[in-house]
Design a protein around this motif. Structure first.
Motif, PDB file in Angstrom:
ATOM      1  N   THR A  12       1.048  -1.144   0.005  1.00  0.00           N
ATOM      2  CA  THR A  12      -0.167   0.084   0.127  1.00  0.00           C
ATOM      3  C   THR A  12       0.662   1.325   0.015  1.00  0.00           C
TER       4      THR A  12
ATOM      5  N   GLN B  19       2.873   3.543  -2.041  1.00  0.00           N
ATOM      6  CA  GLN B  19       3.433   4.093  -3.341  1.00  0.00           C
ATOM      7  C   GLN B  19       4.636   5.107  -3.580  1.00  0.00           C
TER       8      GLN B  19
ATOM      9  N   ASN C 144       3.083  10.877  -6.224  1.00  0.00           N
ATOM     10  CA  ASN C 144       1.867  11.094  -6.366  1.00  0.00           C
ATOM     11  C   ASN C 144       1.924  12.158  -7.290  1.00  0.00           C
TER      12      ASN C 144
ATOM     13  N   TRP D 169       4.308   7.595  -0.305  1.00  0.00           N
ATOM     14  CA  TRP D 169       3.148   8.069   0.386  1.00  0.00           C
ATOM     15  C   TRP D 169       2.524   6.516   0.640  1.00  0.00           C
TER      16      TRP D 169
ATOM     17  N   ASP E 134      -1.079   4.726   1.242  1.00  0.00           N
ATOM     18  CA  ASP E 134      -2.744   4.876   0.877  1.00  0.00           C
ATOM     19  C   ASP E 134      -3.225   4.239   1.963  1.00  0.00           C
TER      20      ASP E 134
ATOM     21  N   GLU F 167      -6.134   3.013   2.488  1.00  0.00           N
ATOM     22  CA  GLU F 167      -6.957   2.045   2.380  1.00  0.00           C
ATOM     23  C   GLU F 167      -6.465   0.788   2.593  1.00  0.00           C
TER      24      GLU F 167
ATOM     25  N   GLN G 120     -12.080  -2.304   3.465  1.00  0.00           N
ATOM     26  CA  GLN G 120     -10.785  -2.292   3.063  1.00  0.00           C
ATOM     27  C   GLN G 120      -9.879  -2.798   4.045  1.00  0.00           C
TER      28      GLN G 120
END
Ligand code: SF4
Ligand code: SF4
Length: 105
Positions: free
Chosen positions: A24, A26, A29, A36, A38, A40, A69
């Motif tokens: 999760t 990444q 952006n 960063w 995510d 979720e 999630q």
């Protein structure tokens, strides 16, 4: 709850991204070329914060994934854990075979 990266301190070493069991984290952006998270997909395992060399990942209780999630993220983490366990078994078996082979030389 989820973990958040203070992008002003991130040096883009990618350690957190490689270790995250739910994939999760990444890399960059739209706004900034920094790592960063995510929220979720975060299961609050704390792995990323422990490996981060600049200690710029912290727990933010106000960031909340939905129960659905969270369930999905936990399933990804279980798959990741199974993969790691399998890799360890494969390496151990190779090492054992190699030790036995050398002992018989
Ligand atoms: S706390 Fe765990 S699941 Fe959440 S971003 Fe960090 S490594 Fe990934
Ligand atoms: S481990 Fe820390 S410094 Fe490295 S990419 Fe992740 S947040 Fe940035």
């Amino acid at each position: 709850m989820a973990y958040v990266i203070d992008q002003s301190q991130c040096i883009n070493c990618s350690w957190c991204r490689r270790e995250c069991p739910t994939s999760t984290i990444q890399y960059y952006n739209r706004d900034e070329r920094k790592h960063w998270i995510d929220p979720e997909g975060c299961i609050d395992c704390d792995i990323c914060s422990r490996v981060c060399p600049t200690k710029c990942i912290s727990h933010q209780p106000e960031v909340l994934p939905t129960p659905e999630q969270l369930k999905e993220a936990k399933m990804r983490a279980r798959t990741w854990a199974r993969g790691r366990r399998q890799l360890k078994l494969t390496i151990r078996s190779y090492v054992d075979r190699e030790i036995a082979r050398r002992a018989n030389l």
